[in-house]
Design an enzyme around this catalytic site. Structure first.
Site, PDB file in Angstrom:
ATOM      1  N   ASP A 478       0.774  -1.337  -0.138  1.00  0.00           N
ATOM      2  CA  ASP A 478       0.000   0.397   0.065  1.00  0.00           C
ATOM      3  C   ASP A 478       1.291   1.172  -0.430  1.00  0.00           C
ATOM      4  O   ASP A 478       2.325   0.937   0.389  1.00  0.00           O
ATOM      5  CB  ASP A 478      -1.193   0.661   1.364  1.00  0.00           C
ATOM      6  CG  ASP A 478      -0.759  -0.220   2.226  1.00  0.00           C
ATOM      7  OD1 ASP A 478       1.256   0.137   2.586  1.00  0.00           O
ATOM      8  OD2 ASP A 478      -1.307  -0.251   4.023  1.00  0.00           O
ATOM      9  N   ASN A 486      -5.141  13.067   0.734  1.00  0.00           N
ATOM     10  CA  ASN A 486      -6.277  13.103   0.838  1.00  0.00           C
ATOM     11  C   ASN A 486      -6.031  14.287   1.672  1.00  0.00           C
ATOM     12  O   ASN A 486      -7.130  14.924   1.098  1.00  0.00           O
ATOM     13  CB  ASN A 486      -7.193  12.015   1.337  1.00  0.00           C
ATOM     14  CG  ASN A 486      -6.969  10.809   0.485  1.00  0.00           C
ATOM     15  OD1 ASN A 486      -7.383  10.992  -1.001  1.00  0.00           O
ATOM     16  ND2 ASN A 486      -7.346   9.658   0.706  1.00  0.00           N
ATOM     17  N   ASP A 495      -7.173  10.315  -5.789  1.00  0.00           N
ATOM     18  CA  ASP A 495      -7.557   9.293  -7.135  1.00  0.00           C
ATOM     19  C   ASP A 495      -6.879   9.264  -7.727  1.00  0.00           C
ATOM     20  O   ASP A 495      -6.125   8.131  -8.389  1.00  0.00           O
ATOM     21  CB  ASP A 495      -8.985   9.445  -7.577  1.00  0.00           C
ATOM     22  CG  ASP A 495     -10.112   9.043  -6.438  1.00  0.00           C
ATOM     23  OD1 ASP A 495      -9.727   8.251  -5.526  1.00  0.00           O
ATOM     24  OD2 ASP A 495     -11.339  10.351  -6.501  1.00  0.00           O
ATOM     25  N   GLU A 521      -5.965   1.900  -0.347  1.00  0.00           N
ATOM     26  CA  GLU A 521      -5.128   2.315  -1.175  1.00  0.00           C
ATOM     27  C   GLU A 521      -3.551   1.080  -0.919  1.00  0.00           C
ATOM     28  O   GLU A 521      -2.478   1.088  -1.025  1.00  0.00           O
ATOM     29  CB  GLU A 521      -4.087   3.411  -0.833  1.00  0.00           C
ATOM     30  CG  GLU A 521      -2.979   2.720   0.813  1.00  0.00           C
ATOM     31  CD  GLU A 521      -4.434   3.802   2.444  1.00  0.00           C
ATOM     32  OE1 GLU A 521      -3.783   3.307   3.077  1.00  0.00           O
ATOM     33  OE2 GLU A 521      -5.102   3.577   1.664  1.00  0.00           O
TER      34      GLU A 521
END
Length: 609
Positions: A478, A486, A495, A521
């Site tokens: 990840d 974010n 995104d 993620e």
């Protein structure tokens, strides 16, 4: 009013019954008198007795409620006629009872064969009718033979034999004639009379009478064979009425001349009674020749009429049906097409007949079509179905469903018949549904953000490969500190980062290797592990490549005038599969290794223990 109407109806019915009784009396008396006057031979017995056949015909034709009246009238007439002929009262009564009994037996037997109007339309009924006529004569013949033996001592069996031949001929000849005439009178329509046809009918019956007179009016030449063609002419042209009328004419004329000692039978060196028996056999033979032929012709006409009506009905259906009905000749050209062809293709039926079928089909289907026709004609398959395409007159491609069947037609060699229908709408709908189904299956197994396989697709592939016993490695990774992106720039920027990582990782994988986004993620890698260290090398190469790349975020995503560039790292845990290991266990090992990599400073690979 109702009572008056009922009384009036009963009155008309009674008058009709009385009129028919008078007609029966007239016919019976005339027939009996003529039989005695014109056909009596030296033995004192009539050659052909028509009277009982008249009562038989009335019993077959008329309603049952009138039968008692007809029987009483005939008994009375017969009794009086026999008294007038010089017989005693007892003998006259016996003859009357025997004659009426004969008619009752004959009518009962014949009624079991068929309704009277249809009795002579079926050739199969004729032999049974002839047997019924003979059987009906046997009981009264035996009765009168015994009576005459008791009265005069004559041989009872000779009397019985004479009765059977005389009365049997009468039933064979007169019963069909009266029934046929009754049907003709019932169906008579004045507007349907054609003078020319009436004249031809009279001429044909006159030909029969003249030929019979020629044959039996002289004893020099045996010309009895001439009667057969003369009899066949009205039989073929007038059917049952012509046959029955001709046989009756032959019976009357031949009997007259035979009794007078003239005709081919007069040359026979036998007694007069024996000549009459031969003549009776001749008349019966004429009946058995003519009536069956007439019945067969009627059956043929009825069958032809039914066939024509059936064909007209089938053509009407074929002209209205929406599917295209067709026949293909032995040159593989259209031999028949119904009007639906023009509705489907936009081309005329007349222009298509005789044109090769392949002219309507795409080139890619020609071999398949020819092969199917060859197999059908060889009898290797009874039918064949396939779907093809036709370009109609407007240039529109239509999907066509064919059903071919082997068959012959018109005596012109082997042919193929079948049906085809326009299934364009159905085919297009099916294609759309299949596309939607494929899209639905793909969407159900694809991550919509990155376009990578999703968790479901990845673990299905993992389980399949492990069940097959493949050597592989599972890596989970990840993005390090992804939450900060974010929080700082919003989810659209996050995104964009995920899409960049997905594309970068996919570009580094080899054939047979798989990457999927399995949540947030977090990503998963499925790597071939046939060569020692290969899986570890792939994982380390991926970690280094992502760390070295700069991810550009646009001003729209970051809110800054020039946008920004980010460097991302990933943490990865890798576990190698073991023989017989479950997928869940392998996943747990990789997950623990990932947890260890994150707790050990991130941006690194950790192997499962």
């Amino acid at each position: 009013m109702q009572r008056f109407a009922g009384t009036s109806l009963r009155g008309r019915t009674m008058i009709a019954g009385l009129m028919r009784s008078l007609l029966l009396a007239l016919l019976w008396t005339s027939s009996a008198a003529l039989s005695v006057a014109f056909t009596r031979h030296g033995g004192g017995l009539a050659t052909v007795w028509f009277a009982n056949a008249i009562l038989t015909a009335f019993l077959l034709i008329e309603p049952r409620q009138r039968h008692s009246l007809y029987i009483l009238v005939t008994l009375l007439l017969s009794f009086l006629f026999n008294l007038w002929s010089g017989r005693t009262e007892a003998l006259a009564l016996a003859l009357s009872v025997a004659g009426v009994g004969e008619a009752l037996i004959a009518a009962a037997l014949m009624a079991r064969l068929s309704p009277a109007d249809r009795l002579f339309d079926d050739s199969a009924n004729l032999l049974r009718f002839a047997l019924s006529s003979v059987i009906a004569c046997v009981p009264p013949a035996i009765m009168m033979g015994l009576v005459m033996h008791g009265v005069s001592g004559a041989s009872w069996w000779q009397i019985a034999a004479g009765w059977i031949t005389t009365h049997g001929c009468g039933l064979l000849i007169m019963t069909p004639l009266l029934i046929v005439l009754h049907r003709a009178a019932r169906d008579f329509r004045p507007d349907r009379i054609r003078p020319a046809a009436l004249g031809r009918s009279i001429a044909m019956l006159g030909l029969v009478a003249g030929t019979t007179a020629l044959v039996f009016g002289q004893s020099t030449y045996v010309l009895s064979f001439l009667i057969v063609p003369a009899l066949l002419v009205p039989t073929f042209l007038l059917r049952a009425p012509g046959a029955a009328g001709s046989v009756a004419i032959i019976a009357i004329v031949a009997s007259w001349f035979t009794i007078e000692g003239s005709g081919p039978f007069a040359l026979m060196p036998v007694s007069a009674a024996e000549r009459v028996y031969v003549m009776q056999l001749f008349i019966a033979t004429m009946f058995l020749c003519a009536l069956p032929i007439a019945a067969l012709l009627d059956e043929r006409d009825e069958l032809a009429a039914r066939t024509a009506a059936h064909l007209a009905n089938m053509h009407g259906i074929a002209d209205r049906i929406g599917d295209v009905l067709f026949r293909i000749d032995d040159r593989n050209a259209w031999a028949y097409l119904n009007p639906a062809y023009q509705a489907v293709t936009g081309r005329s039926v007349a222009g298509a007949i005789g044109r090769p079928v392949l002219a309507d089909l795409p080139q890619r289907d020609h071999n398949r079509f020819n092969h199917a026709l060859a197999r059908l004609r060889a009898g290797r398959i009874p039918h064949y179905a396939f779907t093809s395409q036709i370009v109609d007159a407007l240039g529109v491609t239509r999907y066509i469903e064919f059903a071919l069947h082997a068959g012959t037609f018109g005596g012109q060699g082997e042919g193929i018949s079948g049906v085809f229908r326009d299934v364009t709408a159905r085919t297009l709908i099916d294609m759309q549904l299949r596309q939607k189904a494929v899209s639905a299956r793909r969407d159900a197994r694809t991550d919509p953000l990155t376009g990578l396989p999703n968790r479901r697709a990845f673990f299905e592939r993992l389980e399949t490969r492990m069940e097959a016993g493949h050597a592989l490695a599972l890596a989970l990774f990840d993005l390090d500190h992804f939450k900060r992106i974010n929080d700082a720039f919003g989810h659209p920027a996050g995104d964009a980062v995920l899409r960049h990582i997905a594309a970068a990782a996919s570009s580094l994988l080899k054939d047979g290797e798989m990457i999927a986004r399995i949540g947030g993620e977090e990503f998963a890698l499925l790597i071939e592990d046939r060569i020692a260290g290969a899986a570890v090398a792939t994982a380390e190469r991926l970690i280094a490549a992502i760390a070295s790349q700069k991810i550009a975020l646009s001003p729209e995503l970051t809110g800054s005038p020039e946008g920004i560039g980010l460097h991302m790292t990933i943490s990865m845990g890798l576990a190698r599969s073991k023989p017989g290991q479950a997928a869940d266990d392998l996943l747990a090992e990789a997950d623990r290794a990932l947890y260890l990599a994150k707790n050990s400073g991130r941006n690194q690979l950790k192997l499962a223990a």
